[in-house]
Design a protein around this motif. Structure first.
Motif, PDB file in Angstrom:
ATOM      1  N   LYS A 547     -82.758 -37.360  -4.554  1.00 36.94           N
ATOM      2  CA  LYS A 547     -83.107 -38.530  -5.358  1.00 36.94           C
ATOM      3  C   LYS A 547     -82.724 -38.215  -6.799  1.00 36.94           C
ATOM      4  CE  LYS A 547     -87.918 -36.956  -5.540  1.00 36.94           C
ATOM      5  NZ  LYS A 547     -89.320 -37.327  -5.247  1.00 36.94           N
ATOM      6  N   THR A 548     -82.592 -39.217  -7.601  1.00 32.30           N
ATOM      7  CA  THR A 548     -82.150 -39.020  -8.976  1.00 32.30           C
ATOM      8  C   THR A 548     -83.281 -38.397  -9.804  1.00 32.30           C
ATOM      9  OG1 THR A 548     -80.714 -40.931  -8.764  1.00 32.30           O
ATOM     10  CG2 THR A 548     -81.173 -40.142 -10.988  1.00 32.30           C
ATOM     11  N   LEU A 549     -82.971 -37.222 -10.413  1.00 36.03           N
ATOM     12  CA  LEU A 549     -83.990 -36.470 -11.153  1.00 36.03           C
ATOM     13  C   LEU A 549     -83.500 -36.188 -12.567  1.00 36.03           C
ATOM     14  CD1 LEU A 549     -84.873 -33.735  -8.499  1.00 36.03           C
ATOM     15  CD2 LEU A 549     -86.215 -35.764  -9.040  1.00 36.03           C
ATOM     16  N   PRO A 550     -84.417 -36.253 -13.575  1.00 38.32           N
ATOM     17  CA  PRO A 550     -84.080 -35.730 -14.910  1.00 38.32           C
ATOM     18  C   PRO A 550     -84.381 -34.231 -14.936  1.00 38.32           C
ATOM     19  CG  PRO A 550     -86.191 -36.867 -14.969  1.00 38.32           C
ATOM     20  CD  PRO A 550     -85.689 -36.993 -13.555  1.00 38.32           C
ATOM     21  N   LEU A 551     -83.388 -33.400 -15.209  1.00 42.13           N
ATOM     22  CA  LEU A 551     -83.549 -31.955 -15.130  1.00 42.13           C
ATOM     23  C   LEU A 551     -84.393 -31.385 -16.268  1.00 42.13           C
ATOM     24  CD1 LEU A 551     -80.214 -30.300 -13.939  1.00 42.13           C
ATOM     25  CD2 LEU A 551     -82.420 -30.319 -12.821  1.00 42.13           C
ATOM     26  N   SER A 552     -84.405 -32.031 -17.425  1.00 41.35           N
ATOM     27  CA  SER A 552     -85.068 -31.438 -18.588  1.00 41.35           C
ATOM     28  C   SER A 552     -86.538 -31.176 -18.305  1.00 41.35           C
ATOM     29  CB  SER A 552     -84.897 -32.342 -19.811  1.00 41.35           C
ATOM     30  OG  SER A 552     -85.382 -33.656 -19.518  1.00 41.35           O
ATOM     31  N   GLY A 553     -87.259 -32.176 -17.787  1.00 36.08           N
ATOM     32  CA  GLY A 553     -88.674 -31.991 -17.501  1.00 36.08           C
ATOM     33  C   GLY A 553     -88.901 -31.004 -16.377  1.00 36.08           C
ATOM     34  N   LEU A 554     -88.031 -31.048 -15.350  1.00 38.42           N
ATOM     35  CA  LEU A 554     -88.178 -30.135 -14.222  1.00 38.42           C
ATOM     36  C   LEU A 554     -88.008 -28.696 -14.679  1.00 38.42           C
ATOM     37  CD1 LEU A 554     -86.826 -30.692 -10.671  1.00 38.42           C
ATOM     38  CD2 LEU A 554     -86.374 -28.518 -11.798  1.00 38.42           C
ATOM     39  N   ILE A 555     -87.039 -28.444 -15.581  1.00 36.77           N
ATOM     40  CA  ILE A 555     -86.807 -27.081 -16.075  1.00 36.77           C
ATOM     41  C   ILE A 555     -88.007 -26.597 -16.873  1.00 36.77           C
ATOM     42  CG2 ILE A 555     -85.377 -25.686 -17.603  1.00 36.77           C
ATOM     43  CD1 ILE A 555     -83.009 -27.467 -16.809  1.00 36.77           C
ATOM     44  N   ARG A 556     -88.514 -27.430 -17.790  1.00 37.95           N
ATOM     45  CA  ARG A 556     -89.651 -27.026 -18.623  1.00 37.95           C
ATOM     46  C   ARG A 556     -90.864 -26.696 -17.748  1.00 37.95           C
ATOM     47  NH1 ARG A 556     -87.266 -31.002 -21.997  1.00 37.95           N
ATOM     48  NH2 ARG A 556     -86.804 -30.170 -24.102  1.00 37.95           N
ATOM     49  N   GLU A 557     -91.134 -27.543 -16.741  1.00 37.41           N
ATOM     50  CA  GLU A 557     -92.304 -27.333 -15.892  1.00 37.41           C
ATOM     51  C   GLU A 557     -92.156 -26.073 -15.056  1.00 37.41           C
ATOM     52  OE1 GLU A 557     -94.787 -29.638 -12.329  1.00 37.41           O
ATOM     53  OE2 GLU A 557     -93.162 -30.656 -13.427  1.00 37.41           O
ATOM     54  N   ALA A 558     -90.955 -25.869 -14.444  1.00 38.78           N
ATOM     55  CA  ALA A 558     -90.761 -24.708 -13.583  1.00 38.78           C
ATOM     56  C   ALA A 558     -90.801 -23.410 -14.381  1.00 38.78           C
ATOM     57  CB  ALA A 558     -89.439 -24.833 -12.829  1.00 38.78           C
ATOM     58  N   LEU A 579     -77.761 -35.162 -18.689  1.00 35.48           N
ATOM     59  CA  LEU A 579     -77.597 -36.158 -17.632  1.00 35.48           C
ATOM     60  C   LEU A 579     -78.529 -35.873 -16.455  1.00 35.48           C
ATOM     61  CD1 LEU A 579     -73.700 -36.362 -17.570  1.00 35.48           C
ATOM     62  CD2 LEU A 579     -75.276 -38.054 -18.539  1.00 35.48           C
ATOM     63  N   PRO A 580     -78.983 -36.914 -15.749  1.00 31.20           N
ATOM     64  CA  PRO A 580     -79.767 -36.684 -14.522  1.00 31.20           C
ATOM     65  C   PRO A 580     -78.849 -36.212 -13.385  1.00 31.20           C
ATOM     66  CG  PRO A 580     -79.410 -39.020 -14.814  1.00 31.20           C
ATOM     67  CD  PRO A 580     -78.849 -38.349 -16.046  1.00 31.20           C
ATOM     68  N   VAL A 581     -79.466 -35.684 -12.343  1.00 27.56           N
ATOM     69  CA  VAL A 581     -78.714 -35.208 -11.184  1.00 27.56           C
ATOM     70  C   VAL A 581     -79.325 -35.794  -9.918  1.00 27.56           C
ATOM     71  CG1 VAL A 581     -78.002 -33.054 -12.277  1.00 27.56           C
ATOM     72  CG2 VAL A 581     -80.135 -33.124 -10.980  1.00 27.56           C
ATOM     73  N   ASP A 582     -78.482 -35.907  -8.849  1.00 32.61           N
ATOM     74  CA  ASP A 582     -78.973 -36.309  -7.531  1.00 32.61           C
ATOM     75  C   ASP A 582     -79.301 -35.041  -6.758  1.00 32.61           C
ATOM     76  OD1 ASP A 582     -78.661 -39.014  -8.018  1.00 32.61           O
ATOM     77  OD2 ASP A 582     -76.568 -38.998  -7.364  1.00 32.61           O
ATOM     78  N   ALA A 583     -80.611 -34.746  -6.613  1.00 36.54           N
ATOM     79  CA  ALA A 583     -80.985 -33.462  -6.035  1.00 36.54           C
ATOM     80  C   ALA A 583     -82.315 -33.571  -5.318  1.00 36.54           C
ATOM     81  CB  ALA A 583     -81.061 -32.405  -7.130  1.00 36.54           C
ATOM     82  N   ASP A 584     -82.591 -32.526  -4.538  1.00 37.54           N
ATOM     83  CA  ASP A 584     -83.880 -32.354  -3.877  1.00 37.54           C
ATOM     84  C   ASP A 584     -84.800 -31.644  -4.861  1.00 37.54           C
ATOM     85  OD1 ASP A 584     -86.023 -31.133  -2.334  1.00 37.54           O
ATOM     86  OD2 ASP A 584     -84.888 -31.709  -0.552  1.00 37.54           O
ATOM     87  N   GLU A 585     -85.855 -32.323  -5.288  1.00 32.47           N
ATOM     88  CA  GLU A 585     -86.700 -31.791  -6.352  1.00 32.47           C
ATOM     89  C   GLU A 585     -87.302 -30.445  -5.961  1.00 32.47           C
ATOM     90  OE1 GLU A 585     -90.501 -33.181  -9.138  1.00 32.47           O
ATOM     91  OE2 GLU A 585     -89.768 -34.467  -7.522  1.00 32.47           O
ATOM     92  N   GLY A 586     -87.804 -30.338  -4.728  1.00 30.77           N
ATOM     93  CA  GLY A 586     -88.415 -29.085  -4.298  1.00 30.77           C
ATOM     94  C   GLY A 586     -87.426 -27.934  -4.286  1.00 30.77           C
TER      95      GLY A 586
END
Length: 855
Positions: A547-558, A579-586
């Protein structure tokens, strides 16, 4: 002088041999023609004799048969047979048909079987042959058979009738050997010949009754000539069992006399030709000997000499000498021209060779076989190593080949000893210290007047790197076969456990200690799902559900979650327009966590971690195995001791680790996840300068992220739900969960049973509102095949694919395979209620779509 004698001897013997062969051929032809003529006359004579004898024998047999017909029609004998008066029959037979010329007449009574008159005792053996002839109603005869040791006979038979009644059979036994009149006629036709008959598999003399020692072909019509017996055996056409035996001694005498005459003639002519040959050889050898002596003188003296034609007697030899002199002049002129042309061609060839070598894109250099120094290197080789021609000329191969000198010497020694072409891989050290992998080919050639080894090399460093990437993928695929099966079974077990825990938690009531413990156990089991997710990452069934994800928040949280409470400081440098990416968040979260954990473990005493995320274009990423398009690159750099070069190429291999307590799967999982997202990961390190891992993910073409998941609560519902799963535990717990939610469940073990149940429900007017299908059924029909058949039965079927292990085409793109939703095992009752509410809630719309994936 010796050469002249040898040539003359050759000419003489050649002429003699030619004449001898010619005479032999001529004599052979004459003998063949004359011999065939004699043989033809002999054969004509034999054919005429056999024809006349055949006529005489046929005439005799016809007369005997005519007498037998008269006997069969004799009224007096028929009346006597009717009255049964044997004495009268005997008297009439003796009076009317007495034995004559070897013919014996008798009658066999049909009623009593008596023979009148009685046969001699020596002929009792005729009874069997008489019976075979008596069985037929028409005139019969048996020619020439042997009766014991007696003579050869012919047996004739004819029935004796009174109207339709058969009274008797009349017989005539013919002994042709007793017919003196016939044999007198035979001797007049073929004096000295004998008449043979074939019977019982042998030849017998018809006159004497003696057996011949000769054998004859099974086909009696063939005329056989037996050379050992010196006799011809032509057959009689009218009587195929008879052969005329005539001696061929007169023919052989004629042929022998012919041979003597031809041999005498041949010897006389041969002696005359020998004398003529010696005279001709002498006339030829004298002028040739003179010309040969002059040619030898020319060969010994390099100065131009020519043959003298004045001493030659014959015009032909003078013409030959003039031609020789002309050829000699032409050869001297051509030698001078060829020398000049060869020199010019050599110069042009060297220029062409140098031009080709200098313009070649591959490195080419020559090595002196004695000193191992570089004789010359083309510009491509200079660019490859970073040295100019002057620097290379002062170097040996040991200065830039990254191999032991004994290995280099052994390779060059094989080329020198065997002269074969060497092909292999080598590593060269450049001027700046870097090493490159090259594919080399070496050959021994002539260069500058001496032998050198010419080496052609091609830089394959990038190719080897790509092969390494392919090898890593192959290793991960092998590991995935095992991991996928384990994850599938483990997820089925977790589904039963988590489902029962969800039901038990709901039954315990709110705000109780038991409910709290059950909830804690449920969360622990859900954390176990992370382990199966790592296993699925290796498997072909671990395809990301994107699904379309914004990487910035995912990187900061992880990063913040992983480094919480550690002694490592973090600096984030994330572009504002990332840019956002189409990826599996988990899965992407797992990648960031693994890389941050590795960096943290590389700095046990503390340090700084830098995370950089920017947008990149494929054009700026040349040399990487990526498709065209825009990418997001994330670099995680630590300040640890770095990774040794020997280990840098193996860090992504499964089970490779440098840690005492490591499993070797962390970076392998990262590599697999990034590849399945269509990206790439690279590692770089310098000794004592830390390590940096950079991952590249394709940027999304969507304008923003996907919608957030629904609330974590139980949504009751109603309707009929069909469950298809091969695991009894999963079927049981899923039915209990559905009943708790308010649905009416039914279960099937495989696709075939599910289709039958679904059809029956539709026929009864109580169709199912949805069907939950396991994708993989060992030994039975799975969900992928079953959904295709269900779509034909009910195009509006609401089908949910549920599996702990599935392939990319189904889970990652379930709508293209006919499913309306996906439910990843294991799952909680909240996820189940949310998905069913989305598909079955509201009006009668039958084509809703939903995805629920439990973390």
């Amino acid at each position: 002088m010796k050469r002249v004698k040898r040539f003359a001897r050759f000419i003489g013997w050649t002429m003699i041999l030619f004449q001898a062969v010619s005479l032999a051929v001529v004599v052979g032809v004459l003998y063949t023609i004359l011999s065939r003529t004699m043989t033809h006359e002999h054969e004509n004579r034999l054919q005429a004799q056999s024809a006349r004898i055949s006529m005489a024998l046929s005439d005799r047999l016809s007369r005997a048969e005519h007498q037998l017909r008269d006997l069969g029609m004799n009224n007096a004998i028929r009346v006597s047979l009717m009255l049964g008066v044997d004495n009268q029959v005997k008297e009439q037979m003796s009076a009317l048909y007495p034995p004559a010329d070897g013919a014996i007449f008798f009658i066999r009574d049909a009623g009593r079987g008596d023979i009148l008159p009685a046969l001699p005792r020596r002929l009792d053996l005729l009874a069997e042959r008489m019976a075979s002839l008596e069985a037929a109603d028409r005139f019969q005869r048996r020619l020439f058979f042997k009766v014991g040791e007696d003579a050869l006979y012919s047996l004739f038979a004819i029935p004796v009738f009174r109207q339709d009644e058969r009274l008797a059979t009349a017989f005539m036994l013919d002994d042709i050997a007793a017919d003196a009149q016939f044999w007198r006629r035979f001797d007049m036709i073929a004096p000295g010949a004998s008449l043979l008959v074939q019977t019982g598999g042998a030849l017998w003399d018809l006159r004497s009754g003696d057996q011949e020692t000769r054998t004859i072909n099974e086909n009696p019509l063939l005329q056989i000539k037996l050379a050992s017996s010196q006799a011809d055996l032509p057959g009689l056409k009218e009587l195929p069992d008879l052969f005329l035996s005539v001696s061929d001694a007169p023919l052989q005498e004629q042929q022998s006399f012919l041979i003597l005459i031809l041999a005498a003639l041949c010897a006389s002519v041969f002696l005359l030709t020998i004398l003529v040959s010696f005279w001709i050889v002498r006339r030829l050898s004298d002028p040739l000997e003179s010309m040969a002596n002059q040619a030898m003188a020319i060969a010994r003296d390099p100065a131009p000499h020519f043959l003298k034609t004045e001493a030659l007697r014959y015009r032909e030899f003078q013409t030959l000498a003039d031609a020789f002199n002309g050829v000699l002049r032409s050869l001297l002129d051509a030698q001078n021209a060829l020398t000049n042309r060869a020199r010019q061609a050599l110069d042009a060839s060297e220029d062409k060779y140098r031009s080709v070598v200098n313009q070649s894109a591959e490195g080419i250099y020559q090595v002196d076989t004695d000193s191992k120094r570089i004789v010359e290197a083309n510009p491509a080789m200079q660019r490859l190593l970073g040295y100019n021609q002057t620097e290379l000329s002062a170097m040996t191969v040991y200065d830039f080949v990254v191999h032991d000198p004994p290995d280099v010497d052994a390779t060059m020694g094989r080329i020198l000893r065997e002269g074969h072409h060497f092909i292999g891989e080598r590593r060269y050290r450049k001027k700046n210290g870097q090493t490159v992998t090259v594919e080399v080919g070496g050959n021994l050639i002539a260069y500058g007047g001496k032998e050198v080894i010419s080496v052609v090399c091609r830089d394959i460093t990038a190719k080897k790197k790509m092969e390494g990437e392919l090898l890593k993928m192959q290793k991960l695929e092998s590991l995935g076969l095992l991991a996928g099966g384990i994850a599938h079974d483990f997820n089925n077990i977790l589904t039963g456990i988590i489902g029962n825990l969800s039901l038990a938690k709901l039954a315990a009531g709110p705000e109780t200690a038991l409910r709290s413990k059950l909830a804690e156990t449920e969360r622990a089991c859900m954390r176990a799902k992370d382990l199966t997710q790592q296993l699925l990452t290796f498997a072909k069934g671990g395809a990301p559900i994107k699904k379309t994800l914004p990487l910035s928040g995912l990187i900061r949280e992880a990063v913040g979650f992983t480094l919480r409470g550690s002694n490592v400081a973090c600096r984030l440098d994330i572009a504002d327009d990332l840019l956002p990416v189409d990826a599996d968040e988990g899965q992407i979260t797992q990648v960031i966590n693994n890389l941050v954990i590795n960096a943290q473990q590389a700095m046990p005493e503390g340090g700084a971690l830098t995370v950089t995320a920017v947008n990149r274009d494929k054009e700026a990423l040349s040399g990487l195995p990526l498709k065209s398009g825009r990418y997001v690159s994330v670099t995680i750099r630590d300040q640890g001791p770095g990774i040794p070069p020997a280990q840098l190429e193996k860090i992504f291999d499964p089970y490779f680790t440098t840690k005492k307590t490591g499993s070797g799967l962390g970076l392998a999982v990262v590599y697999s996840i990034v590849k399945k997202h269509g990206g790439h990961i690279a590692a770089a390190s310098e000794p004592d300068a830390g390590a940096a891992f950079t991952l590249y993910l394709p940027a999304s073409r969507a304008t923003g992220p996907s919608s957030a998941p629904g609330p974590d609560r139980i949504i009751p519902g109603r309707g009929r739900i069909l469950i298809m799963d091969d695991e009894q535990t999963v079927r049981f717990v899923l039915q209990e969960m559905l009943r708790y939610l308010g649905y009416d469940p039914a279960a099937a073990e495989d696709g075939a049973e599910a289709i039958s149940t679904y059809e029956t429900a539709m026929a009864e007017g109580a169709p199912f509102d949805a069907i939950i299908m396991d994708l993989t059924i060992p030994g039975g029909m799975g969900g992928q095949e079953a959904i295709g058949r269900l779509r034909k039965i009910d195009p509006h079927v609401r089908a949910i694919v549920s599996s702990g292990y599935a392939n990319d085409a189904v889970v990652a793109d379930f709508r293209q395979h006919g499913f309306s939703g996906v439910l990843s095992k294991p799952y909680q009752i909240e996820a189940l209620s949310e998905l069913l509410s989305t598909l079955t809630g509201g009006a009668d719309e039958r084509d809703g779509e939903a995805v629920v994936e439990e973390d």
